[in-house]
Enzyme design. Structure first.
Site, PDB file in Angstrom:
ATOM      1  N   PRO A  86       0.569  -1.048  -0.046  1.00 31.33           N
ATOM      2  CA  PRO A  86      -0.207   0.197  -0.094  1.00 31.33           C
ATOM      3  C   PRO A  86       1.033   1.312   0.460  1.00 31.33           C
ATOM      4  O   PRO A  86       0.629   2.385  -0.548  1.00 31.33           O
ATOM      5  CB  PRO A  86      -0.912   0.139   1.434  1.00 31.33           C
ATOM      6  CG  PRO A  86      -0.140  -1.278   2.109  1.00 31.33           C
ATOM      7  CD  PRO A  86       0.513  -1.736   1.213  1.00 31.33           C
ATOM      8  N   GLU A 113      -0.319  -8.160   8.244  1.00 32.44           N
ATOM      9  CA  GLU A 113      -0.065  -6.408   8.575  1.00 32.44           C
ATOM     10  C   GLU A 113       0.951  -6.557   7.344  1.00 32.44           C
ATOM     11  O   GLU A 113       1.439  -4.408   7.592  1.00 32.44           O
ATOM     12  CB  GLU A 113      -0.136  -5.753   9.919  1.00 32.44           C
ATOM     13  CG  GLU A 113      -1.507  -6.491  10.447  1.00 32.44           C
ATOM     14  CD  GLU A 113      -2.415  -5.649  10.186  1.00 32.44           C
ATOM     15  OE1 GLU A 113      -2.179  -4.854  10.296  1.00 32.44           O
ATOM     16  OE2 GLU A 113      -3.191  -6.234  10.168  1.00 32.44           O
ATOM     17  N   ARG A 150      -2.412  -6.675 -21.160  1.00 22.95           N
ATOM     18  CA  ARG A 150      -3.264  -6.246 -22.124  1.00 22.95           C
ATOM     19  C   ARG A 150      -2.085  -5.270 -23.332  1.00 22.95           C
ATOM     20  O   ARG A 150      -2.735  -4.793 -24.188  1.00 22.95           O
ATOM     21  CB  ARG A 150      -4.412  -5.685 -21.714  1.00 22.95           C
ATOM     22  CG  ARG A 150      -3.956  -4.344 -21.031  1.00 22.95           C
ATOM     23  CD  ARG A 150      -5.950  -3.964 -20.642  1.00 22.95           C
ATOM     24  NE  ARG A 150      -6.417  -3.041 -21.867  1.00 22.95           N
ATOM     25  CZ  ARG A 150      -6.330  -1.847 -22.066  1.00 22.95           C
ATOM     26  NH1 ARG A 150      -5.285  -1.178 -21.916  1.00 22.95           N
ATOM     27  NH2 ARG A 150      -7.203  -1.307 -22.919  1.00 22.95           N
ATOM     28  N   ASP A 164      -7.007   3.848 -26.008  1.00 21.68           N
ATOM     29  CA  ASP A 164      -6.748   4.091 -24.611  1.00 21.68           C
ATOM     30  C   ASP A 164      -7.137   5.261 -23.920  1.00 21.68           C
ATOM     31  O   ASP A 164      -6.252   6.614 -24.461  1.00 21.68           O
ATOM     32  CB  ASP A 164      -6.134   3.635 -23.770  1.00 21.68           C
ATOM     33  CG  ASP A 164      -6.577   2.202 -23.559  1.00 21.68           C
ATOM     34  OD1 ASP A 164      -7.303   1.517 -23.918  1.00 21.68           O
ATOM     35  OD2 ASP A 164      -4.972   1.342 -23.169  1.00 21.68           O
TER      36      ASP A 164
HETATM   37  C1  JFH Z   1      -1.364  -5.870   1.884  1.00 15.57           C
HETATM   38  C2  JFH Z   1      -2.160  -4.645   5.251  1.00 15.57           C
HETATM   39  C3  JFH Z   1      -0.690  -3.064   5.784  1.00 15.57           C
HETATM   40  C4  JFH Z   1      -1.043  -2.062   7.608  1.00 15.57           C
HETATM   41  C5  JFH Z   1      -1.665   2.131   7.493  1.00 15.57           C
HETATM   42  C6  JFH Z   1      -2.270   1.887   5.949  1.00 15.57           C
HETATM   43  C7  JFH Z   1      -1.893  -0.006   6.460  1.00 15.57           C
HETATM   44  C8  JFH Z   1      -2.924  -4.525   6.421  1.00 15.57           C
HETATM   45  C9  JFH Z   1       0.213  -7.003   2.467  1.00 15.57           C
HETATM   46  C10 JFH Z   1      -2.059  -2.818  -1.665  1.00 15.57           C
HETATM   47  C11 JFH Z   1      -2.694  -1.254  -1.839  1.00 15.57           C
HETATM   48  C12 JFH Z   1      -2.590  -3.505  -0.366  1.00 15.57           C
HETATM   49  C13 JFH Z   1      -1.938  -4.077  -0.196  1.00 15.57           C
HETATM   50  C14 JFH Z   1      -0.550  -5.082  -0.456  1.00 15.57           C
HETATM   51  C15 JFH Z   1       0.440  -5.997   0.082  1.00 15.57           C
HETATM   52  C16 JFH Z   1      -0.553  -6.458   1.475  1.00 15.57           C
HETATM   53  C17 JFH Z   1      -2.660  -5.804   4.008  1.00 15.57           C
HETATM   54  C18 JFH Z   1      -0.687  -4.156   4.439  1.00 15.57           C
HETATM   55  C19 JFH Z   1      -1.364  -2.949   6.811  1.00 15.57           C
HETATM   56  C20 JFH Z   1      -1.095   0.513   8.105  1.00 15.57           C
HETATM   57  C21 JFH Z   1      -2.254  -3.367   6.699  1.00 15.57           C
HETATM   58  C22 JFH Z   1      -0.513  -7.138   3.751  1.00 15.57           C
HETATM   59  C23 JFH Z   1      -2.088  -4.371   1.398  1.00 15.57           C
HETATM   60  N1  JFH Z   1      -2.668  -0.682  -2.988  1.00 15.57           N
HETATM   61  N2  JFH Z   1      -3.503  -1.479  -0.752  1.00 15.57           N
HETATM   62  N3  JFH Z   1      -3.730  -2.884  -0.209  1.00 15.57           N
HETATM   63  N4  JFH Z   1      -1.936  -6.322   2.743  1.00 15.57           N
HETATM   64  N5  JFH Z   1      -1.483  -0.427   7.251  1.00 15.57           N
END
Ligand code: JFH
Length: 244
Positions: A86, A113, A150, A164
């Site tokens: 994320p 997490e 794609r 696109d």
């Molecule tokens: C993913 C998850 C991190 C911690 C503040 C915000 C997030 C839960 C692996 C990509 C996008 C993802 C994504 C990618 C890989 C993983 C879940 C991660 C946190 C702290 C909580 C585990 C999520 N663009 N969105 N999500 N998680 N928090």
């Protein structure tokens, strides 16, 4: 192009990769997918891939050893290692086109997490699909794969991705197919006129209108000619639409 995926849910990834246009691209040999079950590198009798976070806190963290064991051979095979995260670089049309030029990608999907910070030493880049959190990297990886594959030559009609909307920087113009009248809504007559010049002009204006109404922020990076500016002026008299 070759794409490897590392995940504890291989079935979640493999299903979509065998389906529709992406599945057909694989059957045609335009792209080769390999999905790796991270649990094969899990630790102990329970094939554990996660552990408690040092320093305390809620949730679990992915341990580094299984990820290292899964990623190292892919690195040695020449793959560019992409971690779904994320906090990664945001996926957009530009990044999808850049990733589509890489002959061998390996997408690493976490869960829980997040992962042990030391795993980042093994990755070349980190990619996010947007500012929201999903429960793991698998769906983001599928989004990246779909957007990238794609663009591989031969996967879809070449003209489709040159057209696109994001290539022009504008949103899409409205599209219609049969019937000519649906309920009380006829197809715009210009589309039935056979005047290709008129059709092109109408589509350009409707794309400008839609972008102005829904995503005016995009207009700043669009190449606007005099006719475009004149048309936008009819939508918002007095509004400046210069390069920005
Ligand atoms: C993913 C998850 C991190 C911690 C503040 C915000 C997030 C839960 C692996 C990509 C996008 C993802 C994504 C990618 C890989 C993983 C879940 C991660 C946190 C702290 C909580 C585990 C999520 N663009 N969105 N999500 N998680 N928090």
């Amino acid at each position: 192009m070759r794409i490897d995926v590392v995940t504890i849910f291989p079935e979640l990834v493999a299903g979509p990769l065998g389906t529709s246009i992406i599945g057909r691209a694989a059957e045609a040999g335009l792209v080769e997918f390999q999905v790796h079950d991270l649990r094969e590198h899990g630790i102990g009798r329970h094939r554990s891939v996660d552990d408690y976070p040092y320093g305390g806190g809620a949730g679990m963290v992915m341990r580094p050893e299984p990820l290292f064991a899964a990623i190292e051979p892919l690195r040695d095979a020449g793959a560019v290692i992409v971690l779904m995260d994320p906090a990664g670089e945001r996926l957009d049309d530009r990044l999808a086109r850049e990733l589509a030029t890489i002959p061998h990608l390996a997408l690493v999907c976490g869960r829980y997490e997040g992962l042990d910070e030391r795993v980042r030493d093994l990755v070349d880049r980190e990619v996010s699909i947007g500012d929201y959190v999903v429960t793991g990297g698998e769906l983001p990886a599928l989004v990246v794969i779909d957007a990238v594959v794609r663009l591989v030559p031969g996967v879809i009609q070449e003209a489709s991705h040159q057209d696109d909307s994001f290539a022009s920087g504008l949103l899409e113009y409205p599209q219609y197919t049969r019937p000519e009248t649906f309920g009380d809504r006829p197809v715009p007559p210009v589309l039935l006129s056979g005047h290709h010049g008129e059709v092109d002009r109408w589509r350009r204006q409707e794309a400008l209108r839609r972008t102005f109404e829904r995503r005016p922020d995009l207009l700043a990076s669009v190449d606007l000619d005099t006719a475009d500016r004149q048309f936008l002026e009819t939508l918002a008299p007095g509004t400046e639409t210069g390069e920005g």
